[in-house]
Design a protein around this motif. Sequence first.
Motif, PDB file in Angstrom:
ATOM      1  N   VAL A 135       0.789  -1.469  -0.034  1.00  0.00           N
ATOM      2  CA  VAL A 135       0.053  -0.001  -0.065  1.00  0.00           C
ATOM      3  C   VAL A 135       0.930   1.184  -0.012  1.00  0.00           C
ATOM      4  CG1 VAL A 135      -1.740   1.367   1.450  1.00  0.00           C
ATOM      5  CG2 VAL A 135      -2.042  -1.066   1.226  1.00  0.00           C
ATOM      6  N   GLY A 136       1.891   1.538   0.604  1.00  0.00           N
ATOM      7  CA  GLY A 136       3.068   2.286   0.825  1.00  0.00           C
ATOM      8  C   GLY A 136       3.644   2.571  -0.515  1.00  0.00           C
ATOM      9  N   CYS A 137       3.956   1.607  -1.132  1.00  0.00           N
ATOM     10  CA  CYS A 137       4.751   1.535  -2.493  1.00  0.00           C
ATOM     11  C   CYS A 137       3.614   2.031  -3.550  1.00  0.00           C
ATOM     12  CB  CYS A 137       5.258   0.364  -2.941  1.00  0.00           C
ATOM     13  SG  CYS A 137       6.722  -0.309  -1.986  1.00  0.00           S
ATOM     14  N   TYR A 138       2.372   1.563  -3.339  1.00  0.00           N
ATOM     15  CA  TYR A 138       1.146   1.961  -4.370  1.00  0.00           C
ATOM     16  C   TYR A 138       1.026   3.421  -3.981  1.00  0.00           C
ATOM     17  CZ  TYR A 138      -3.274   2.927  -6.483  1.00  0.00           C
ATOM     18  OH  TYR A 138      -4.261   3.469  -7.463  1.00  0.00           O
ATOM     19  N   PHE A 139       0.847   4.137  -2.915  1.00  0.00           N
ATOM     20  CA  PHE A 139       0.827   5.686  -2.445  1.00  0.00           C
ATOM     21  C   PHE A 139       1.962   6.502  -3.298  1.00  0.00           C
ATOM     22  CE2 PHE A 139       1.523   8.998   0.527  1.00  0.00           C
ATOM     23  CZ  PHE A 139       0.382   9.572   0.399  1.00  0.00           C
ATOM     24  N   ILE A 140       2.995   5.802  -3.187  1.00  0.00           N
ATOM     25  CA  ILE A 140       4.154   6.715  -3.478  1.00  0.00           C
ATOM     26  C   ILE A 140       4.113   6.612  -4.919  1.00  0.00           C
ATOM     27  CG2 ILE A 140       6.724   6.771  -3.869  1.00  0.00           C
ATOM     28  CD1 ILE A 140       5.929   7.655  -1.243  1.00  0.00           C
ATOM     29  N   VAL A 141       3.757   5.827  -5.621  1.00  0.00           N
ATOM     30  CA  VAL A 141       3.920   5.424  -7.251  1.00  0.00           C
ATOM     31  C   VAL A 141       2.375   6.482  -7.734  1.00  0.00           C
ATOM     32  CG1 VAL A 141       3.254   3.980  -9.163  1.00  0.00           C
ATOM     33  CG2 VAL A 141       4.873   3.325  -7.406  1.00  0.00           C
ATOM     34  N   TYR A 142       1.515   6.295  -6.951  1.00  0.00           N
ATOM     35  CA  TYR A 142       0.292   6.921  -7.419  1.00  0.00           C
ATOM     36  C   TYR A 142       0.653   8.532  -7.328  1.00  0.00           C
ATOM     37  CZ  TYR A 142      -4.657   8.838  -7.168  1.00  0.00           C
ATOM     38  OH  TYR A 142      -5.796   9.482  -7.470  1.00  0.00           O
TER      39      TYR A 142
END
Length: 195
Positions: free
Chosen positions: A125-132
Amino acid sequence: MVLQSTLRAKSKMAAKSTSDFEISPLRSLDDFLLESARFQIPNFKDLDKWANRMINNLLYYQTNYFLTSLVVFLAVGVMHPVKMFYGFLALSVAFGLFYYVSNAQRPAEKFKKDHPVISLSLVLVGCYFIVYMLGSVIVFLFGIMLPLAVVFIHSSMRLRNIKNKLTNKLEHVGLKRTPMGILLEVLGHEQEIWS
């Protein structure tokens, strides 16, 4: 006699603390950028001369550089206010989590060991947040780096004048202490007295 005056100047400089400084005056737009300003591409083969020019320009035009950086940062912020805010928020969250995990290693390790699926989910979720938020992070970093690039280019290309040289000598002798002078001193970039 000269030795005594030199020793007095050095003792005055040593006696002054970093809290005894003056804000450098705002230089005129004509001197900073327009008609009387002379620009030249620096000689990349003589790095000492280039560094000397940059340090002296940073000292002389420091208030102009601060205001220029602020204006450029605000211009990027006005063009993309939401992305700037989200970029700042994403970087703050990322650094905050990194700080927490690096300082609270035992509880983080225990949590990873006790709840491996939740830990993996949080990382994803953290990686997705950063990519988003990557577009917003890039805009925010651009808002920080563009003013630094403008200051770097101007201080590299602006040729010094007599007033610039005299003002820098006064600061080096210790008669004047400015925020940029203190910052450069802390970073280990001291100017030569007869440059």
